[in-house]
Design a protein around this motif. Sequence first.
Motif, mmCIF file in Angstrom:
data_model
loop_
_atom_site.group_PDB
_atom_site.id
_atom_site.type_symbol
_atom_site.label_atom_id
_atom_site.label_comp_id
_atom_site.label_asym_id
_atom_site.label_seq_id
_atom_site.Cartn_x
_atom_site.Cartn_y
_atom_site.Cartn_z
ATOM 1 N N ALA A 132 -2.767 -9.651 -4.236
ATOM 2 C CA ALA A 132 -1.477 -9.397 -4.988
ATOM 3 C C ALA A 132 -0.479 -10.494 -5.094
ATOM 4 N N PRO A 133 0.314 -10.380 -6.126
ATOM 5 C CA PRO A 133 1.265 -11.583 -6.043
ATOM 6 C C PRO A 133 2.381 -11.375 -5.192
ATOM 7 N N PRO A 134 2.604 -12.379 -4.532
ATOM 8 C CA PRO A 134 3.738 -12.493 -3.403
ATOM 9 C C PRO A 134 5.025 -11.774 -4.036
ATOM 10 N N ALA A 135 5.369 -11.932 -5.154
ATOM 11 C CA ALA A 135 6.742 -11.463 -5.402
ATOM 12 C C ALA A 135 6.706 -9.996 -5.410
ATOM 13 N N LEU A 136 5.608 -9.303 -5.407
ATOM 14 C CA LEU A 136 5.367 -7.803 -5.449
ATOM 15 C C LEU A 136 5.645 -7.332 -3.815
ATOM 16 N N ARG A 137 5.321 -8.180 -2.709
ATOM 17 C CA ARG A 137 5.700 -8.055 -1.435
ATOM 18 C C ARG A 137 4.693 -6.922 -1.011
ATOM 19 N N PRO A 138 3.379 -7.290 -0.983
ATOM 20 C CA PRO A 138 2.582 -6.374 -0.561
ATOM 21 C C PRO A 138 2.407 -5.919 0.912
ATOM 22 N N ARG A 139 2.068 -5.010 1.233
ATOM 23 C CA ARG A 139 1.812 -4.535 2.694
ATOM 24 C C ARG A 139 0.385 -4.213 2.928
ATOM 25 N N LEU A 140 -0.143 -4.623 4.168
ATOM 26 C CA LEU A 140 -1.604 -4.244 4.429
ATOM 27 C C LEU A 140 -1.553 -3.804 5.781
ATOM 28 N N GLY A 141 -2.309 -2.595 5.803
ATOM 29 C CA GLY A 141 -2.570 -1.827 7.058
ATOM 30 C C GLY A 141 -4.084 -2.012 7.361
ATOM 31 N N ALA A 153 -0.060 0.469 6.561
ATOM 32 C CA ALA A 153 0.403 -0.322 5.700
ATOM 33 C C ALA A 153 1.839 -0.157 5.174
ATOM 34 N N ARG A 154 2.185 1.183 5.020
ATOM 35 C CA ARG A 154 3.539 1.636 4.874
ATOM 36 C C ARG A 154 4.431 1.145 5.940
ATOM 37 N N ARG A 155 3.895 1.128 7.097
ATOM 38 C CA ARG A 155 4.822 0.753 8.090
ATOM 39 C C ARG A 155 5.092 -0.844 8.534
ATOM 40 N N ALA A 156 4.141 -1.448 7.570
ATOM 41 C CA ALA A 156 4.138 -3.016 7.735
ATOM 42 C C ALA A 156 5.480 -3.641 7.150
ATOM 43 N N TYR A 168 -5.394 3.750 19.621
ATOM 44 C CA TYR A 168 -4.039 3.948 19.592
ATOM 45 C C TYR A 168 -3.495 4.845 18.327
ATOM 46 N N SER A 169 -4.702 5.284 17.669
ATOM 47 C CA SER A 169 -4.305 6.050 16.169
ATOM 48 C C SER A 169 -3.359 7.310 16.315
ATOM 49 N N ARG A 170 -3.837 7.833 17.318
ATOM 50 C CA ARG A 170 -3.024 9.098 17.335
ATOM 51 C C ARG A 170 -1.508 8.966 17.853
ATOM 52 N N ALA A 171 -1.476 8.080 18.889
ATOM 53 C CA ALA A 171 -0.068 7.657 19.297
ATOM 54 C C ALA A 171 0.874 7.022 18.155
ATOM 55 N N PHE A 172 0.151 6.254 17.504
ATOM 56 C CA PHE A 172 0.793 5.411 16.264
ATOM 57 C C PHE A 172 1.301 6.586 15.219
ATOM 58 N N LEU A 173 0.410 7.623 14.841
ATOM 59 C CA LEU A 173 0.690 8.550 13.992
ATOM 60 C C LEU A 173 1.881 9.388 14.501
ATOM 61 N N ALA A 174 2.011 9.555 15.814
ATOM 62 C CA ALA A 174 2.877 10.718 16.103
ATOM 63 C C ALA A 174 4.264 10.674 16.021
ATOM 64 N N ARG A 175 4.683 9.529 15.758
ATOM 65 C CA ARG A 175 6.232 9.317 15.701
ATOM 66 C C ARG A 175 6.579 9.254 13.977
ATOM 67 N N ASN A 176 5.386 9.392 13.077
ATOM 68 C CA ASN A 176 5.941 9.308 11.808
ATOM 69 C C ASN A 176 6.135 10.750 11.114
ATOM 70 N N PRO A 177 7.143 10.763 10.219
ATOM 71 C CA PRO A 177 7.619 11.992 9.860
ATOM 72 C C PRO A 177 6.291 12.586 9.030
ATOM 73 N N VAL A 178 6.630 14.048 8.595
ATOM 74 C CA VAL A 178 5.667 14.842 7.829
ATOM 75 C C VAL A 178 5.517 14.388 6.470
ATOM 76 N N ASP A 179 6.370 13.761 5.967
ATOM 77 C CA ASP A 179 6.336 13.279 4.531
ATOM 78 C C ASP A 179 5.157 12.509 4.123
ATOM 79 N N VAL A 180 4.324 11.900 5.301
ATOM 80 C CA VAL A 180 3.523 10.891 5.100
ATOM 81 C C VAL A 180 2.342 11.516 4.775
ATOM 82 N N LEU A 181 2.159 12.964 5.130
ATOM 83 C CA LEU A 181 0.991 13.704 4.737
ATOM 84 C C LEU A 181 0.642 13.705 3.299
ATOM 85 N N PRO A 182 -0.751 13.523 2.690
ATOM 86 C CA PRO A 182 -0.947 13.817 1.375
ATOM 87 C C PRO A 182 -0.991 15.014 0.990
ATOM 88 N N VAL A 183 -0.061 16.006 0.886
ATOM 89 C CA VAL A 183 0.012 17.195 0.751
ATOM 90 C C VAL A 183 1.183 17.241 -0.326
#
Length: 400
Positions: A132-141, A153-156, A168-183
């Motif tokens: 991706a072009p650097p000017a778009l400031r892509p993030r990778l997870g 990726a959204r937290r990078a 560490y997946s469950r511990a990493f997800l625990a502190r994220n708000p519910v709006d990250v869910l694809p619902v």
Amino acid sequence: MTNLAIACIVVPDFPLRIESVRHPELDGLPLALTDATAQRRLIVECLPEATAEGIRLGMTVRDAINACPRAVILSADPVYYASVFAEILDALLDVSPGIEQGEPGLAWIDLRGLERLYGGLEGVVERLLGAAPPALRPRLGLGANKFVAAVAARRARPGGYRLVPEVYSRAFLARNPVDVLPVSLEMIRRLERFGLYTLRDIARLPAGKLQAQFGPDGYRAWELANGIDSAPFRPLEPVEQVVERLALPAPTVQIDALLLGVRQLARRICARHAMRSRGARQARIQLLIEGQRSWERVVVFKGAIGDAERLAGLLAGRLAGLTVEGPVEEIALELSGLTTIYARQRQLFESDLRRRRQQDIDEVVDELKQRYSLSPLFSLTPVEPWSRIPERRWGLLARE
């Protein structure tokens, strides 16, 4: 790269980020986009800076300006956004054959075998971010599944990456708000009304209670909150497309001129060698408008269409009544879902001929409905044949 199966690359606020690159002077300002081709001009995208000033999605342009007088509101250019995203996907395919396309600005990458191919994790990250072009400031997870990789990726940081090992997946997800869910947004609001603000709150509940309250979406939310994502990886498959473009002699806003251009494109595209004895199940029509604006619509056909006149008629129905914001410079037509059309022989029996005539009438009605949004043909239907009042004996019933 143990237990890291999936990577996700994301460009937050993808259309707005592209506009910031096209107009560097707008970077950092409360920027919003509106769909100028809709009957009511509503805000369809806005940056966090605009949200902080009181602008919300679905707000009218007038209300947005009243809420934030210094806001910059641009007309969306979906054709250009799609072309930029297609270039990013092509660059990712050069890195890995396994690419799954998400919403504009988001894609997943299958990481199997890439570490040995590019000499370690740093080499993989460098190649993926370089797509991706650097000017778009892509993030990778990078994570064990698609959901963990997307949240990472959204937290990078912009232009960087976030790695989340499986343990560490469950511990990493625990502190994220519910709006990250694809619902749906409605479900997010209901979760918050129940006092469930983070994924930790959801993971602590029994799965059965969430499923009883929210159905299948509730059980999926519980799985994701616990780091379980059973969604399969669906790599991109090559799609055969036929594209024709027509540059107008002079920019125009006249619908009649646009319809004439569409008819010419339909004839040219159906006359190509790739369309011999073949039809398309889907068409995409694009209008490039002066001032870096565009309009596009996707038309899905009930059956394969290979006749130029019928194709032009169906597409003209989508343009009928269109109000173009500015002069159109170019028209593009893309056909996909190509399939072979086999010849159909009329039967000799009267019942078959009658059925065939009915099918022809139904096809004409479908084309008229596409153009006028309702059926202009009616049939006389007996309502009260015994009535003494002639007007009550028969009724007009629209043909569907």
